[in-house]
Enzyme design. Sequence first.
Site, PDB file in Angstrom:
ATOM      1  N   GLU A   1       0.820  -0.932  -0.075  1.00 53.35           N
ATOM      2  CA  GLU A   1       0.482   0.006  -0.068  1.00 53.35           C
ATOM      3  C   GLU A   1       0.963   1.506  -0.187  1.00 53.35           C
ATOM      4  O   GLU A   1       0.989   2.231  -0.377  1.00 53.35           O
ATOM      5  CB  GLU A   1      -1.408  -0.087   1.585  1.00 53.35           C
ATOM      6  CG  GLU A   1      -1.862  -1.158   1.435  1.00 53.35           C
ATOM      7  CD  GLU A   1      -1.354  -2.590   2.100  1.00 53.35           C
ATOM      8  OE1 GLU A   1      -0.142  -2.597   1.964  1.00 53.35           O
ATOM      9  OE2 GLU A   1      -2.651  -2.991   2.589  1.00 53.35           O
TER      10      GLU A   1
ATOM     11  N   CYS B   1       0.047   1.552   7.161  1.00 46.40           N
ATOM     12  CA  CYS B   1      -0.379   1.527   6.005  1.00 46.40           C
ATOM     13  C   CYS B   1      -1.064   2.781   5.811  1.00 46.40           C
ATOM     14  O   CYS B   1      -1.958   3.905   5.376  1.00 46.40           O
ATOM     15  CB  CYS B   1      -0.476   0.678   4.863  1.00 46.40           C
ATOM     16  SG  CYS B   1       0.903  -0.301   4.800  1.00 46.40           S
TER      17      CYS B   1
HETATM   18  N1  THU Z   1       2.349  -6.348   4.016  1.00 48.71           N
HETATM   19  C1  THU Z   1       1.642  -5.230   3.590  1.00 48.71           C
HETATM   20  O1  THU Z   1       2.285  -5.422   1.735  1.00 48.71           O
HETATM   21  N2  THU Z   1       0.536  -4.904   3.415  1.00 48.71           N
HETATM   22  C2  THU Z   1      -0.511  -4.857   4.377  1.00 48.71           C
HETATM   23  O2  THU Z   1      -1.739  -4.809   4.674  1.00 48.71           O
HETATM   24  C3  THU Z   1       0.198  -6.240   5.832  1.00 48.71           C
HETATM   25  C4  THU Z   1       1.665  -6.429   4.883  1.00 48.71           C
HETATM   26  C5  THU Z   1       3.937  -6.766   3.899  1.00 48.71           C
HETATM   27  C6  THU Z   1       4.570  -7.119   4.552  1.00 48.71           C
HETATM   28  C7  THU Z   1       5.642  -8.007   4.361  1.00 48.71           C
HETATM   29  O3  THU Z   1       6.266  -7.741   2.880  1.00 48.71           O
HETATM   30  C8  THU Z   1       4.608  -9.167   3.852  1.00 48.71           C
HETATM   31  O4  THU Z   1       3.706  -8.344   3.748  1.00 48.71           O
HETATM   32  C9  THU Z   1       4.236  -9.635   5.166  1.00 48.71           C
HETATM   33  O5  THU Z   1       4.234  -9.089   6.508  1.00 48.71           O
END
Ligand code: THU
Length: 160
Positions: free
Chosen positions: A74, A115
């Site tokens: 995000e 985020c």
């Molecule tokens: N992650 C995201 O990209 N967005 C989210 O809203 C939750 C978590 C990613 C961070 C990390 O690379 C992986 O998901 C596991 O937490």
Amino acid sequence: MNTIKHAIEIVEMDEAELTAEELRVMNVAKEATHRSYAPYSHFSVGAAVLLENGEIVSGSNQENCAYPSGLCAERTTLFYANANYPDQPVKMLCIAARGTNGEFTEMPVAPCGACRQVMTETEQRFNTPMRVILYGSKGIYAVQSARDLLPVCFDNDCLI
Ligand code: THU
């Protein structure tokens, strides 16, 4: 003493109930999961935003062996959009994720707190509500505004 109640409306729907525009942005978010760099968590997140001018910008989570140096899908997407289209309000954000089995999560994927903080600031910056749609293969959640996901938040009005 006073109790402050904060009610938000989360609309639960299936893919067939998305508008054509929502489906287009959601499909871009789903595609973006394939460009995720997640060798540590194996959790591939994709995000896509619809700008006021109709353009769709996408991003994915980018991890790093120094774990905190990575960034969620995000924020990767919103920072890219805001850096390259600083005059374009973000009207919609769609998020999708594939888990360690390679399949899209059954439950709608929820953005992390950091985020949400960036989402609310983007919304405030452009004074335009950002519709947020969270994909799950067994159900989709939609809210009308990023602010719905972060009540009682720290915003620039708090800086005195
Ligand atoms: N992650 C995201 O990209 N967005 C989210 O809203 C939750 C978590 C990613 C961070 C990390 O690379 C992986 O998901 C596991 O937490």
